[in-house]
Motif scaffolding. Structure first.
Motif, PDB file in Angstrom:
ATOM      1  N   PHE A  97      35.473  -0.388  41.793  1.00 53.34           N
ATOM      2  CA  PHE A  97      35.817  -0.871  40.455  1.00 53.34           C
ATOM      3  C   PHE A  97      35.552   0.255  39.462  1.00 53.34           C
ATOM      4  O   PHE A  97      34.399   0.650  39.238  1.00 53.34           O
ATOM      5  CB  PHE A  97      34.985  -2.103  40.093  1.00 53.34           C
ATOM      6  CG  PHE A  97      35.495  -3.391  40.686  1.00 53.34           C
ATOM      7  CD1 PHE A  97      36.809  -3.785  40.496  1.00 53.34           C
ATOM      8  CD2 PHE A  97      34.660  -4.205  41.429  1.00 53.34           C
ATOM      9  CE1 PHE A  97      37.290  -4.973  41.042  1.00 53.34           C
ATOM     10  CE2 PHE A  97      35.122  -5.397  41.973  1.00 53.34           C
ATOM     11  CZ  PHE A  97      36.445  -5.787  41.783  1.00 53.34           C
ATOM     12  N   LYS A  98      36.613   0.782  38.871  1.00 54.25           N
ATOM     13  CA  LYS A  98      36.494   1.883  37.920  1.00 54.25           C
ATOM     14  C   LYS A  98      36.441   1.334  36.491  1.00 54.25           C
ATOM     15  O   LYS A  98      36.973   0.275  36.180  1.00 54.25           O
ATOM     16  CB  LYS A  98      37.672   2.848  38.052  1.00 54.25           C
ATOM     17  CG  LYS A  98      37.967   3.312  39.473  1.00 54.25           C
ATOM     18  CD  LYS A  98      36.793   3.980  40.120  1.00 54.25           C
ATOM     19  CE  LYS A  98      36.509   5.364  39.559  1.00 54.25           C
ATOM     20  NZ  LYS A  98      35.511   6.090  40.372  1.00 54.25           N
ATOM     21  N   GLY A  99      35.775   2.105  35.621  1.00 57.53           N
ATOM     22  CA  GLY A  99      35.684   1.719  34.225  1.00 57.53           C
ATOM     23  C   GLY A  99      34.508   0.831  33.914  1.00 57.53           C
ATOM     24  O   GLY A  99      34.345   0.376  32.774  1.00 57.53           O
ATOM     25  N   CYS A 100      33.676   0.569  34.927  1.00 58.11           N
ATOM     26  CA  CYS A 100      32.479  -0.239  34.702  1.00 58.11           C
ATOM     27  C   CYS A 100      31.349   0.305  35.560  1.00 58.11           C
ATOM     28  O   CYS A 100      31.564   1.130  36.449  1.00 58.11           O
ATOM     29  CB  CYS A 100      32.730  -1.716  35.026  1.00 58.11           C
ATOM     30  SG  CYS A 100      33.075  -2.039  36.771  1.00 58.11           S
ATOM     31  N   CYS A 101      30.152  -0.148  35.290  1.00 55.66           N
ATOM     32  CA  CYS A 101      28.993   0.299  36.065  1.00 55.66           C
ATOM     33  C   CYS A 101      27.904  -0.764  36.009  1.00 55.66           C
ATOM     34  O   CYS A 101      27.852  -1.580  35.086  1.00 55.66           O
ATOM     35  CB  CYS A 101      28.449   1.630  35.531  1.00 55.66           C
ATOM     36  SG  CYS A 101      27.914   1.606  33.800  1.00 55.66           S
ATOM     37  N   ILE A 102      27.060  -0.741  37.031  1.00 57.73           N
ATOM     38  CA  ILE A 102      25.861  -1.574  37.050  1.00 57.73           C
ATOM     39  C   ILE A 102      24.736  -0.770  36.410  1.00 57.73           C
ATOM     40  O   ILE A 102      24.418   0.327  36.861  1.00 57.73           O
ATOM     41  CB  ILE A 102      25.470  -1.962  38.487  1.00 57.73           C
ATOM     42  CG1 ILE A 102      26.636  -2.631  39.226  1.00 57.73           C
ATOM     43  CG2 ILE A 102      24.227  -2.849  38.472  1.00 57.73           C
ATOM     44  CD1 ILE A 102      27.124  -3.921  38.609  1.00 57.73           C
ATOM     45  N   THR A 103      24.130  -1.307  35.367  1.00 58.14           N
ATOM     46  CA  THR A 103      23.091  -0.608  34.614  1.00 58.14           C
ATOM     47  C   THR A 103      21.797  -1.402  34.696  1.00 58.14           C
ATOM     48  O   THR A 103      21.703  -2.512  34.164  1.00 58.14           O
ATOM     49  CB  THR A 103      23.516  -0.431  33.144  1.00 58.14           C
ATOM     50  OG1 THR A 103      24.765   0.253  33.097  1.00 58.14           O
ATOM     51  CG2 THR A 103      22.477   0.350  32.361  1.00 58.14           C
ATOM     52  N   SER A 104      20.793  -0.831  35.374  1.00 51.64           N
ATOM     53  CA  SER A 104      19.504  -1.500  35.510  1.00 51.64           C
ATOM     54  C   SER A 104      18.631  -1.177  34.299  1.00 51.64           C
ATOM     55  O   SER A 104      18.471  -0.009  33.929  1.00 51.64           O
ATOM     56  CB  SER A 104      18.812  -1.038  36.789  1.00 51.64           C
ATOM     57  OG  SER A 104      17.573  -1.697  36.957  1.00 51.64           O
ATOM     58  N   VAL A 105      18.063  -2.219  33.689  1.00 45.68           N
ATOM     59  CA  VAL A 105      17.323  -2.079  32.435  1.00 45.68           C
ATOM     60  C   VAL A 105      15.981  -2.799  32.544  1.00 45.68           C
ATOM     61  O   VAL A 105      15.910  -3.934  33.030  1.00 45.68           O
ATOM     62  CB  VAL A 105      18.124  -2.684  31.252  1.00 45.68           C
ATOM     63  CG1 VAL A 105      17.422  -2.406  29.920  1.00 45.68           C
ATOM     64  CG2 VAL A 105      19.560  -2.149  31.226  1.00 45.68           C
ATOM     65  N   GLY A 106      14.925  -2.146  32.084  1.00 39.80           N
ATOM     66  CA  GLY A 106      13.620  -2.785  32.040  1.00 39.80           C
ATOM     67  C   GLY A 106      13.555  -3.801  30.914  1.00 39.80           C
ATOM     68  O   GLY A 106      13.879  -3.488  29.766  1.00 39.80           O
ATOM     69  N   GLY A 107      13.145  -5.010  31.238  1.00 33.19           N
ATOM     70  CA  GLY A 107      13.058  -6.036  30.209  1.00 33.19           C
ATOM     71  C   GLY A 107      11.944  -5.790  29.226  1.00 33.19           C
ATOM     72  O   GLY A 107      12.036  -6.139  28.044  1.00 33.19           O
ATOM     73  N   THR A 108      10.861  -5.155  29.699  1.00 35.92           N
ATOM     74  CA  THR A 108       9.717  -4.859  28.840  1.00 35.92           C
ATOM     75  C   THR A 108       9.286  -3.413  28.977  1.00 35.92           C
ATOM     76  O   THR A 108       9.205  -2.685  27.981  1.00 35.92           O
ATOM     77  CB  THR A 108       8.526  -5.774  29.177  1.00 35.92           C
ATOM     78  OG1 THR A 108       8.915  -7.132  28.997  1.00 35.92           O
ATOM     79  CG2 THR A 108       7.340  -5.466  28.271  1.00 35.92           C
ATOM     80  N   TYR A 109       9.033  -2.982  30.208  1.00 35.20           N
ATOM     81  CA  TYR A 109       8.373  -1.693  30.422  1.00 35.20           C
ATOM     82  C   TYR A 109       9.357  -0.593  30.784  1.00 35.20           C
ATOM     83  O   TYR A 109      10.298  -0.801  31.540  1.00 35.20           O
ATOM     84  CB  TYR A 109       7.317  -1.821  31.525  1.00 35.20           C
ATOM     85  CG  TYR A 109       6.169  -2.701  31.112  1.00 35.20           C
ATOM     86  CD1 TYR A 109       5.146  -2.203  30.323  1.00 35.20           C
ATOM     87  CD2 TYR A 109       6.130  -4.045  31.491  1.00 35.20           C
ATOM     88  CE1 TYR A 109       4.089  -3.015  29.934  1.00 35.20           C
ATOM     89  CE2 TYR A 109       5.078  -4.865  31.098  1.00 35.20           C
ATOM     90  CZ  TYR A 109       4.064  -4.346  30.313  1.00 35.20           C
ATOM     91  OH  TYR A 109       3.031  -5.156  29.923  1.00 35.20           O
ATOM     92  N   GLY A 110       9.087   0.585  30.219  1.00 35.08           N
ATOM     93  CA  GLY A 110       9.855   1.778  30.536  1.00 35.08           C
ATOM     94  C   GLY A 110       9.004   2.766  31.303  1.00 35.08           C
ATOM     95  O   GLY A 110       7.836   2.534  31.586  1.00 35.08           O
ATOM     96  N   SER A 111       9.619   3.900  31.638  1.00 31.23           N
ATOM     97  CA  SER A 111       8.961   4.915  32.441  1.00 31.23           C
ATOM     98  C   SER A 111       9.407   6.286  31.965  1.00 31.23           C
ATOM     99  O   SER A 111      10.402   6.426  31.248  1.00 31.23           O
ATOM    100  CB  SER A 111       9.327   4.713  33.914  1.00 31.23           C
ATOM    101  OG  SER A 111       8.823   5.749  34.731  1.00 31.23           O
ATOM    102  N   PHE A 112       8.679   7.297  32.389  1.00 25.12           N
ATOM    103  CA  PHE A 112       8.988   8.684  32.047  1.00 25.12           C
ATOM    104  C   PHE A 112      10.439   9.034  32.357  1.00 25.12           C
ATOM    105  O   PHE A 112      11.092   9.750  31.605  1.00 25.12           O
ATOM    106  CB  PHE A 112       8.053   9.609  32.838  1.00 25.12           C
ATOM    107  CG  PHE A 112       8.271  11.079  32.592  1.00 25.12           C
ATOM    108  CD1 PHE A 112       7.936  11.660  31.379  1.00 25.12           C
ATOM    109  CD2 PHE A 112       8.800  11.880  33.591  1.00 25.12           C
ATOM    110  CE1 PHE A 112       8.128  13.021  31.162  1.00 25.12           C
ATOM    111  CE2 PHE A 112       8.997  13.244  33.395  1.00 25.12           C
ATOM    112  CZ  PHE A 112       8.656  13.810  32.170  1.00 25.12           C
ATOM    113  N   GLY A 113      10.982   8.508  33.439  1.00 22.48           N
ATOM    114  CA  GLY A 113      12.335   8.849  33.857  1.00 22.48           C
ATOM    115  C   GLY A 113      13.411   7.942  33.315  1.00 22.48           C
ATOM    116  O   GLY A 113      14.587   8.127  33.628  1.00 22.48           O
ATOM    117  N   ASP A 114      13.051   6.951  32.498  1.00 19.78           N
ATOM    118  CA  ASP A 114      14.032   6.014  31.950  1.00 19.78           C
ATOM    119  C   ASP A 114      14.567   6.534  30.611  1.00 19.78           C
ATOM    120  O   ASP A 114      13.941   7.370  29.973  1.00 19.78           O
ATOM    121  CB  ASP A 114      13.408   4.635  31.763  1.00 19.78           C
ATOM    122  CG  ASP A 114      12.878   4.060  33.068  1.00 19.78           C
ATOM    123  OD1 ASP A 114      13.279   4.559  34.124  1.00 19.78           O
ATOM    124  OD2 ASP A 114      12.059   3.126  33.004  1.00 19.78           O
ATOM    125  N   GLY A 115      15.698   6.003  30.190  1.00 16.89           N
ATOM    126  CA  GLY A 115      16.327   6.563  28.995  1.00 16.89           C
ATOM    127  C   GLY A 115      17.078   5.565  28.146  1.00 16.89           C
ATOM    128  O   GLY A 115      16.929   4.349  28.284  1.00 16.89           O
TER     129      GLY A 115
END
Length: 442
Positions: A97-115
């Motif tokens: 499926f082109k033109g879309c992506c699965i994006t994993s997101v922290g509901g509360t906590y982030g990390s050094f490698g997250d953006g």
């Protein structure tokens, strides 16, 4: 090896009560998808799925991982050793499926490698992801031991993204593709005289593998890259999901799994294969900490290249800082072996752009491609909608943001506006080849 990827172009994504695809609209049964994911991992305590479209006044943070939804027509899993048992990758047929992506997101906590991803406004210019419909998987986990750690494995939410990409991809099983990309990688020792008369070109990939503790590094066939040594692999294996992203590295410097599935520089080499060059494959290397480990890997890369008869090489690293030593040493040892190199990486030249771009340099590196300065400051207004948690920028040690600065204040302001370094754009430097940045000569 022959890999065919049939493309299905998605015009919109909606959430409904049944999975389907019609008229360019991808429909996802939200509750069924959530039930499936939570049933696969007991560490996930809550999940939501939210759709973000290009142009939306939406900020997504903290972003953990991005994956392209696909299905293998032969029933094999998308990510061997991760979403199912180990099977070969690199040949066969896929639908994507082109033109879309699965994006994993922290509901509360982030990390050094997250953006961060901005879907609209000025911030949309900073990443490729704003051009895609983001199927945001927003979740909480019981991984409490990581809550207040700067480095997080984010294991449950990263692997949930891969599972959701496979779940959504299966909707494409009976959908007719609109066009097909075909990548044929002929055995190196069984090529025509005409092909062999062309310059032999290889690409050296250095995925993230620095962490001695397991669970942070990139994985190959589900195996932690920290245990890996430089190896020859078919480029079709990379495009077919043998390699997935980890959680370690400043956010803008990472390769998302989506980028590995679509590695633009590899695709460009395929486009020129048999025309202007003879593409002899991928030398998959690693990134190390100790100097003897760095030297050992460089030697192995050199010897593989020499035995393949490589005339020219591209070297690219995932990350910067300590990995610069691996990146530079690999280029120098190849140059010393008579193999000219083009290097591709971002740089860290300070907020004023005046500092040394890489931790170490060498006069033998005469052809470098920069994908941007990670330290440049970016200030943007509030967005109407935040998917995730803006406070993660202040609290969780994300690589380009902070909780307090005596001049700049905090990164995620009370009015919703932000100030941060380019470090914080999720995979924003797109070192794999999607880079949205250009250079200005003054």
């Amino acid at each position: 090896m022959k890999l065919s990827i049939g493309n299905i172009y998605v015009k919109d994504v909606v959430l409904g009560e049944a999975n389907g695809f019609a008229g360019g609209v991808l429909t996802i049964d939200k509750q069924a998808a959530i039930d499936y994911l939570m049933g696969e991992d007991d560490h996930i305590t809550s999940l939501d799925i939210v759709i973000a479209h290009p142009g939306d006044d939406t900020r997504i943070v903290p972003v953990i991982e991005i994956v392209e939804p696909r299905v293998r027509t032969d029933g094999r899993c998308l990510f061997p050793g991760v979403t199912d048992e180990l099977v070969p990758a690199g040949d066969g047929e896929l639908k994507a499926f082109k033109g879309c992506c699965i994006t994993s997101v922290g509901g509360t906590y982030g990390s050094f490698g997250d953006g961060v991803i901005d879907m609209g406004g000025e911030g949309a210019k900073f990443t490729y992801w704003s051009q895609l419909i983001n199927i945001c998987l927003v979740g909480e986990t019981d991984e409490e031991f990581e809550y207040h750690e700067q480095q997080k494995c984010n294991h449950a939410m990263r692997w949930a993204a891969h599972r959701l990409a496979e779940y959504v991809g299966k909707i494409a099983t009976d959908v007719e593709v609109e066009d097909t990309e075909t990548y044929v990688f002929d055995p190196v020792l069984k090529r025509s005289a005409e092909r062999n008369a062309l310059p032999n070109v290889a690409i050296v990939l250095q995925p993230q593998s620095q962490m001695e503790a397991m669970g942070y590094n990139d994985l190959i066939y589900g195996w932690d890259m920290n245990h890996f040594v430089p190896t020859f692999v078919s480029p079709t294996e990379i495009l077919d999901g043998c390699l997935i992203s980890g959680s370690f590295m400043p956010s803008s410097s990472k390769w998302a799994t989506y980028e590995m599935q679509n590695f633009p520089t590899i695709k460009e080499l395929f486009a020129e294969d048999g025309k202007t060059l003879n593409f002899v494959g991928v030398i998959l290397s690693n990134l190390n900490v100790a100097l003897d480990q760095k030297e050992r890997s460089a030697i192995m890369v050199r010897n593989i290249a020499l035995n393949l008869g490589v005339d020219y090489a591209i070297v690219t690293e995932e990350g910067y800082g300590n990995p610069d030593a691996d990146y530079v040493r690999c280029q120098v040892i190849l140059e010393d072996a008579g193999i000219p190199v083009v290097g591709i990486s971002n740089e860290c030249t300070g907020r004023d752009g005046m500092s040394q771009p890489l931790v170490t340099l060498d006069e033998k590196m005469t052809a470098l491609v920069s994908t941007g300065n990670v330290s440049e400051l970016c200030e943007l207004p509030a967005c109407k909608t935040v998917i995730g948690n803006l406070e993660a920028m202040n609290r969780d040690g994300m690589s380009g943001s902070w909780g307090y600065d005596e001049k700049l204040g905090k990164s995620g302001r009370d009015d919703g506006s932000i100030i941060m370094e380019d470090n914080n754009w999720f995979c924003g430097d797109h070192i794999a080849g999607y880079s949205v940045k250009t250079m200005l000569e003054v």
